[in-house]
Structures are given as structure tokens and as C-alpha cells.
Design a protein around this motif. Structure first.
Motif, PDB file in Angstrom:
ATOM      1  N   PHE A 169      27.085  20.384  20.304  1.00  0.00           N
ATOM      2  CA  PHE A 169      25.903  21.176  20.652  1.00  0.00           C
ATOM      3  C   PHE A 169      25.968  21.794  22.047  1.00  0.00           C
ATOM      4  CE2 PHE A 169      24.701  18.160  17.411  1.00  0.00           C
ATOM      5  CZ  PHE A 169      24.113  18.986  16.479  1.00  0.00           C
ATOM      6  N   ASP A 170      27.043  21.518  22.763  1.00  0.00           N
ATOM      7  CA  ASP A 170      27.237  22.075  24.102  1.00  0.00           C
ATOM      8  C   ASP A 170      26.046  21.777  25.019  1.00  0.00           C
ATOM      9  OD1 ASP A 170      28.847  23.366  25.969  1.00  0.00           O
ATOM     10  OD2 ASP A 170      27.888  25.296  25.622  1.00  0.00           O
ATOM     11  N   PHE A 171      25.531  20.545  24.920  1.00  0.00           N
ATOM     12  CA  PHE A 171      24.432  20.132  25.779  1.00  0.00           C
ATOM     13  C   PHE A 171      24.884  20.092  27.234  1.00  0.00           C
ATOM     14  CE2 PHE A 171      22.891  17.704  21.871  1.00  0.00           C
ATOM     15  CZ  PHE A 171      21.857  18.586  21.603  1.00  0.00           C
ATOM     16  N   PHE A 172      23.976  20.365  28.148  1.00  0.00           N
ATOM     17  CA  PHE A 172      24.244  20.318  29.585  1.00  0.00           C
ATOM     18  C   PHE A 172      24.598  18.895  30.020  1.00  0.00           C
ATOM     19  CE2 PHE A 172      22.352  19.637  33.868  1.00  0.00           C
ATOM     20  CZ  PHE A 172      23.254  20.395  34.603  1.00  0.00           C
ATOM     21  N   TRP A 173      23.800  17.941  29.587  1.00  0.00           N
ATOM     22  CA  TRP A 173      24.035  16.528  29.909  1.00  0.00           C
ATOM     23  C   TRP A 173      23.586  15.696  28.724  1.00  0.00           C
ATOM     24  CZ3 TRP A 173      22.146  11.607  30.306  1.00  0.00           C
ATOM     25  CH2 TRP A 173      22.812  10.729  31.161  1.00  0.00           C
ATOM     26  N   VAL A 174      24.391  14.740  28.314  1.00  0.00           N
ATOM     27  CA  VAL A 174      24.028  13.832  27.233  1.00  0.00           C
ATOM     28  C   VAL A 174      24.557  12.448  27.565  1.00  0.00           C
ATOM     29  CG1 VAL A 174      26.045  14.501  25.850  1.00  0.00           C
ATOM     30  CG2 VAL A 174      24.120  13.407  24.735  1.00  0.00           C
ATOM     31  N   GLY A 175      23.691  11.464  27.433  1.00  0.00           N
ATOM     32  CA  GLY A 175      24.131  10.106  27.733  1.00  0.00           C
ATOM     33  C   GLY A 175      23.130   9.070  27.287  1.00  0.00           C
ATOM     34  N   PHE A 176      23.454   7.859  27.648  1.00  0.00           N
ATOM     35  CA  PHE A 176      22.664   6.707  27.219  1.00  0.00           C
ATOM     36  C   PHE A 176      22.297   5.847  28.414  1.00  0.00           C
ATOM     37  CE2 PHE A 176      25.147   8.077  23.655  1.00  0.00           C
ATOM     38  CZ  PHE A 176      24.246   8.025  22.613  1.00  0.00           C
TER      39      PHE A 176
END
Length: 161
Positions: free
Chosen positions: A48-55
């Protein structure tokens, strides 16, 4: 195992439809929390080409930074603080069209403009949150909420049986 999550379609719902079965297959045979969350972050960012993704994972009554893709992030977030801490405290997904308008927003990156945070719930208990930021306003909607809650459910089913 090599997997590619890059997609050619621009229709968001169709992209999620293509993503979910691939994602479930990717993590279905792994029980190591850090490994699963690392590949989850990488596959979501790639698809999805997200800017930032995390947990963020709950440890010692706070959210602790887990695997992520993007620029550096906050290490710890207290329950009820910021978007992540509020999603944890309320046990529900929060979609924030403009983070500057969210009371108590924690700005880990000044480039973040909108955000969605999805709690990972297993056996009625929040285990952590999936946090996705965009560098654009109004990036997330009900379609994202619906499908990212499914992603969180797949993670919960895989890791916290």
C-alpha cells in the motif's frame, strides 16, 4: 520463501482483497511474534506504500515500539495517550483525518498528517496495536478500517491462540 506484495491495481478495496489471502499465507505457519510483526509491517508497506507502518506491543502496562517500516518512532506510549494509547484504552480502531486536530497527539514524526490505529485483540484483551501513518491528510477511511481490522484479526489468530 519469496513473496511480493506489490500490486498494479489502484482500487483500494481490490488491493485489500488481493492482499489478505497472501498475508494470511505468509504468516500462518510462524509463531514468533517479532518475526510475524516484522513481515506484517513490510508486506503492508510494500502493498500500500504507506508512509509509516508498525506495531506497538503491550509490555509492563505501556505500548513498546515493535517492528516497523519508516522513519524513527517513539519508543513508549502510555495507555490513553496519543492515538495509539487511546485506541488501546478504548479497544477500538481510530481513524484520524488530521493528526494536528487530535487532542494529545504524539508527534513521533512531524511529517505525519493522518493516521489509523487498529488494536490487535485476542481473547478479549488488547495485545498491541497496528499503527499506520500517512504524510497526507484524510488518507484513511472506512475501507481501511474494515480491512485493517481483518489484518489485525489474522495476526491475533496466528500469534495469540
Amino acid at each position: 520463501m519469496e513473496a511480493s506484495f506489490k500490486q498494479t491495481t489502484t482500487n483500494k478495496e481490490e488491493r485489500y482483497h488481493l492482499f489478505l489471502p497472501q498475508f494470511e499465507l505468509l504468516i500462518s505457519d510462524e509463531q514468533e511474534e517479532i518475526s510475524v510483526l516484522a513481515n506484517a509491517a513490510a508486506s503492508l508497506r510494500e502493498a500500500f506504500d504507506f508512509f509509516w507502518v508498525g506495531f506497538y506491543i503491550i509490555k509492563n502496562e505501556q505500548l513498546i515500539l515493535g517492528p516497523f517500516q519508516g522513519s524513527v518512532a517513539c519508543y513508549r506510549i502510555r495507555k490513553g495517550k496519543g492515538v495509539c494509547g487511546t485506541a488501546w484504552a478504548e479497544g477500538r480502531t481510530l481513524v484520524v483525518p488530521d493528526v494536528d486536530q487530535f487532542p494529545g497527539h504524539i508527534a513521533c514524526s512531524s511529517l505525519s498528517r493522518s493516521e489509523i490505529v487498529v488494536p490487535i485483540i485476542a481473547n478479549g484483551e488488547v495485545k498491541g496495536v497496528l499503527d499506520i501513518d500517512s504524510d497526507q491528510l484524510n488518507s484513511f477511511e472506512e475501507t481501511d478500517r474494515f480491512y485493517l481490522e481483518q489484518v489485525a484479526a489474522i495476526i491475533a489468530k496466528t500469534l495469540y491462540k
